[in-house]
Enzyme design. Sequence first.
Site: not given
Length: 149
Positions: A51, A53, A62, A64, A101, A104
């Site tokens: 990830n 940010e 994210c 993924e 999530c 994703c």
Amino acid sequence: MFESISELPSSIQNLMNKAHEARKNAYAPYSRFKVGAALQLSTGEIVTGNNQENAAYPSGLCAERVAIFHAGATHPEMTVSFMALTAGSLTKETKTPIPPCGACRQVLAEYEVKQNASIVIYFMGETGKIVKANSIKELLPLIFDSTYL
Ligand code: THU
């Protein structure tokens, strides 16, 4: 469900170890929650992500999606066979399996449709049990895909 990494097939243990390595390089100064992802392509190649940010929070991405977009960008004709995920907070030990999530899941579903083959997903916390899903469809039933457009 697997009780620990040692119960996984050896190729998946290797893939999960790559996800753990990738997790270390996550850039997560805001959430302090690091996620690592490793994809194994049908060629055997492994592509990783973590990830990333941003101070403008929604601009981050994210692990993924970093991993699968990285794979899509560098291996456009790829088939992703397996995905290993590990996630956990830097402020407490994460022993429960952390699933991808919703956003994703939607992105992974797109690639399953594109490649016309399932992606087998293994996900865990930092330690502990591992959950296996045989397809993103197990995690995201009634997917929205291009056939509706
Ligand atoms: N995160 C992921 O990388 N994957 C997920 O499936 C869930 C959340 C990241 C996004 C953000 O950087 C941090 O975890 C906290 O939400």
